[in-house]
Design a protein around this motif. Structure first.
Motif, PDB file in Angstrom:
ATOM      1  N   LYS A   1       0.826  -1.204   0.000  1.00 17.48           N
ATOM      2  CA  LYS A   1       0.000   0.000   0.000  1.00 17.48           C
ATOM      3  C   LYS A   1       0.860   1.253   0.000  1.00 17.48           C
ATOM      4  N   ARG A   2       2.117   1.088   0.356  1.00 22.57           N
ATOM      5  CA  ARG A   2       3.007   2.243   0.402  1.00 22.57           C
ATOM      6  C   ARG A   2       4.291   1.921  -0.355  1.00 22.57           C
ATOM      7  N   GLY A   3       5.105   2.914  -0.596  1.00 20.46           N
ATOM      8  CA  GLY A   3       6.395   2.703  -1.221  1.00 20.46           C
ATOM      9  C   GLY A   3       6.376   2.950  -2.718  1.00 20.46           C
ATOM     10  N   ARG A   4       7.538   2.728  -3.362  1.00 22.61           N
ATOM     11  CA  ARG A   4       7.694   2.998  -4.787  1.00 22.61           C
ATOM     12  C   ARG A   4       7.161   1.836  -5.609  1.00 22.61           C
ATOM     13  N   PRO A   5       6.698   2.093  -6.845  1.00 23.77           N
ATOM     14  CA  PRO A   5       6.216   1.020  -7.712  1.00 23.77           C
ATOM     15  C   PRO A   5       7.348   0.043  -8.037  1.00 23.77           C
ATOM     16  N   ARG A   6       6.964  -1.196  -8.341  1.00 23.83           N
ATOM     17  CA  ARG A   6       7.946  -2.211  -8.705  1.00 23.83           C
ATOM     18  C   ARG A   6       8.769  -1.742  -9.906  1.00 23.83           C
ATOM     19  N   ALA A   7      10.092  -2.031  -9.875  1.00 21.28           N
ATOM     20  CA  ALA A   7      10.991  -1.586 -10.932  1.00 21.28           C
ATOM     21  C   ALA A   7      10.629  -2.226 -12.263  1.00 21.28           C
ATOM     22  N   PHE A   8      10.871  -1.508 -13.334  1.00 19.79           N
ATOM     23  CA  PHE A   8      10.626  -1.984 -14.686  1.00 19.79           C
ATOM     24  C   PHE A   8      11.529  -3.176 -14.975  1.00 19.79           C
ATOM     25  N   ASP A   9      10.960  -4.280 -15.414  1.00 12.19           N
ATOM     26  CA  ASP A   9      11.723  -5.490 -15.715  1.00 12.19           C
ATOM     27  C   ASP A   9      12.070  -5.472 -17.200  1.00 12.19           C
ATOM     28  N   ARG A  10      13.276  -5.067 -17.508  1.00 13.55           N
ATOM     29  CA  ARG A  10      13.694  -4.912 -18.900  1.00 13.55           C
ATOM     30  C   ARG A  10      13.725  -6.245 -19.636  1.00 13.55           C
ATOM     31  N   ASP A  11      14.122  -7.304 -18.942  1.00 16.52           N
ATOM     32  CA  ASP A  11      14.229  -8.612 -19.570  1.00 16.52           C
ATOM     33  C   ASP A  11      12.858  -9.142 -19.993  1.00 16.52           C
ATOM     34  N   VAL A  12      11.881  -8.963 -19.129  1.00 16.74           N
ATOM     35  CA  VAL A  12      10.509  -9.382 -19.450  1.00 16.74           C
ATOM     36  C   VAL A  12       9.982  -8.573 -20.630  1.00 16.74           C
ATOM     37  N   ALA A  13      10.253  -7.281 -20.609  1.00 14.60           N
ATOM     38  CA  ALA A  13       9.803  -6.412 -21.696  1.00 14.60           C
ATOM     39  C   ALA A  13      10.433  -6.819 -23.023  1.00 14.60           C
ATOM     40  N   LEU A  14      11.716  -7.148 -23.005  1.00 14.25           N
ATOM     41  CA  LEU A  14      12.411  -7.556 -24.230  1.00 14.25           C
ATOM     42  C   LEU A  14      11.827  -8.853 -24.780  1.00 14.25           C
ATOM     43  N   GLU A  15      11.511  -9.782 -23.898  1.00 12.05           N
ATOM     44  CA  GLU A  15      10.917 -11.055 -24.335  1.00 12.05           C
ATOM     45  C   GLU A  15       9.560 -10.803 -25.002  1.00 12.05           C
ATOM     46  N   ARG A  16       8.776  -9.904 -24.448  1.00 15.48           N
ATOM     47  CA  ARG A  16       7.470  -9.590 -25.030  1.00 15.48           C
ATOM     48  C   ARG A  16       7.613  -8.896 -26.373  1.00 15.48           C
ATOM     49  N   ALA A  17       8.568  -7.996 -26.465  1.00 15.65           N
ATOM     50  CA  ALA A  17       8.819  -7.310 -27.734  1.00 15.65           C
ATOM     51  C   ALA A  17       9.271  -8.303 -28.796  1.00 15.65           C
ATOM     52  N   MET A  18      10.139  -9.228 -28.407  1.00 20.26           N
ATOM     53  CA  MET A  18      10.635 -10.229 -29.343  1.00 20.26           C
ATOM     54  C   MET A  18       9.474 -11.047 -29.915  1.00 20.26           C
ATOM     55  N   LYS A  19       8.582 -11.506 -29.071  1.00 25.49           N
ATOM     56  CA  LYS A  19       7.466 -12.330 -29.539  1.00 25.49           C
ATOM     57  C   LYS A  19       6.507 -11.525 -30.414  1.00 25.49           C
ATOM     58  N   LEU A  20       6.353 -10.243 -30.099  1.00 24.27           N
ATOM     59  CA  LEU A  20       5.493  -9.396 -30.919  1.00 24.27           C
ATOM     60  C   LEU A  20       6.097  -9.210 -32.305  1.00 24.27           C
ATOM     61  N   PHE A  21       7.386  -8.928 -32.366  1.00 23.21           N
ATOM     62  CA  PHE A  21       8.075  -8.810 -33.652  1.00 23.21           C
ATOM     63  C   PHE A  21       8.058 -10.145 -34.400  1.00 23.21           C
ATOM     64  N   TRP A  22       8.184 -11.215 -33.669  1.00 21.75           N
ATOM     65  CA  TRP A  22       8.184 -12.567 -34.249  1.00 21.75           C
ATOM     66  C   TRP A  22       6.876 -12.821 -35.006  1.00 21.75           C
ATOM     67  N   VAL A  23       5.779 -12.422 -34.403  1.00 23.50           N
ATOM     68  CA  VAL A  23       4.460 -12.651 -34.998  1.00 23.50           C
ATOM     69  C   VAL A  23       4.146 -11.643 -36.095  1.00 23.50           C
TER      70      VAL A  23
ATOM     71  N   ALA B   1      16.023  -7.713 -29.916  1.00 26.15           N
ATOM     72  CA  ALA B   1      15.071  -8.826 -29.903  1.00 26.15           C
ATOM     73  C   ALA B   1      15.535  -9.952 -30.822  1.00 26.15           C
ATOM     74  N   LEU B   2      16.080  -9.597 -31.967  1.00 23.84           N
ATOM     75  CA  LEU B   2      16.565 -10.598 -32.916  1.00 23.84           C
ATOM     76  C   LEU B   2      17.765 -11.351 -32.336  1.00 23.84           C
ATOM     77  N   ARG B   3      18.642 -10.626 -31.665  1.00 22.77           N
ATOM     78  CA  ARG B   3      19.789 -11.283 -31.034  1.00 22.77           C
ATOM     79  C   ARG B   3      19.324 -12.206 -29.904  1.00 22.77           C
ATOM     80  N   ARG B   4      18.327 -11.775 -29.183  1.00 24.61           N
ATOM     81  CA  ARG B   4      17.780 -12.621 -28.113  1.00 24.61           C
ATOM     82  C   ARG B   4      17.178 -13.890 -28.702  1.00 24.61           C
ATOM     83  N   TYR B   5      16.459 -13.731 -29.789  1.00 22.92           N
ATOM     84  CA  TYR B   5      15.858 -14.880 -30.468  1.00 22.92           C
ATOM     85  C   TYR B   5      16.936 -15.880 -30.874  1.00 22.92           C
TER      86      TYR B   5
END
Length: 232
Positions: free
Chosen positions: A29-51, A87-91
């Motif tokens: 209920k208090r404190g700063r929002p959870r940090a942005f997870d760059r790795d998760v975001a990259l995986e999602r971007a990769m799959k979106l580009f893939w499709v 994303a391509l390198r990750r793939y």
């Protein structure tokens, strides 16, 4: 008024966690929002580009999929081109084993070629994993205007598969498994082109059984070419 602000922040955090798929046992209920997870975001971007491919994926598509704003997207990845390149390198790094794992372990060059085609059929139809159909490297296209570096990266990535195939064929010739008269370039290109066609069929809805039948026919063609070379 303060309570209204707290409620607004709480709801915003809940929406952010839902969009990004972050897992928490309980939302603070208090404190700063959870940090942005760059790795998760990259995986999602990769799959979106893939499709969808590079051209058909808009910045709005990316921010929706990643659950972040435009400024955050550019701050994290630089540009759409840079994000696609990463994303391509990750793939290539994370999923190469699905196609080349058994290829590298095969005892004979024929078994290696068969594993390459059969495992491509499985990987590109999502049979062994919940991944998009087809091949991101094979099916990806980038317009030439203003994207020269990205286009080069894509050609280099596709060329990497050819190099792996050619290297295995050259080793087979050196070890006496294939005749010296075999045209390594043509045989490696034959396998790669066959796999590229399988990627298109997978994207169009072909299942594993269909593509593995094609793979077996492809190996029959391989055997004929090797036999023909042996007779020279």
């Amino acid at each position: 008024m303060k309570n209204d602000v707290k409620i607004f922040i709480q709801r915003s955090m809940e929406k952010y966690l839902e969009q990004t798929g972050a897992c928490v046992e309980s939302l603070p209920k208090r404190g700063r929002p959870r940090a942005f997870d760059r790795d998760v975001a990259l995986e999602r971007a990769m799959k979106l580009f893939w499709v969808r491919g590079y051209e058909a994926t808009s910045i709005a598509d990316l921010t929706d999929a990643l659950g972040i704003g435009v400024k955050s997207l550019y701050a994290a990845f630089g540009s759409k081109d840079e994000l696609y390149a990463e994303a391509l390198r990750r793939y290539s790094t994370n999923y190469e084993h699905l196609v080349f794992g058994r290829f590298h372990e095969a005892a004979t060059v024929r078994d290696a070629a068969l594993a390459y085609l059969m495992d491509s059929a499985a990987a590109m139809t999502g049979s062994d994993s919940e991944l998009p159909h087809g091949c991101m490297a094979t099916l990806g296209t980038v317009g030439s205007d203003g994207h020269a570096e990205l286009g080069l990266l894509m050609r280099t990535t596709r060329g990497g598969a050819f190099d792996v195939l050619a290297s295995r064929l050259e080793r087979a010739i050196a070890e006496g498994e294939l005749p010296k008269s075999v045209d390594v370039t043509k045989l490696a290109r034959y396998l790669q082109t066959l796999q590229s066609g399988m990627a298109i069929r997978a994207r169009d809805g072909a299942d594993r059984e269909e593509l593995q039948a094609v793979a077996k026919l492809g190996i029959a063609g391989w055997e004929n070419m090797v036999a023909s070379a042996s007779e020279r």
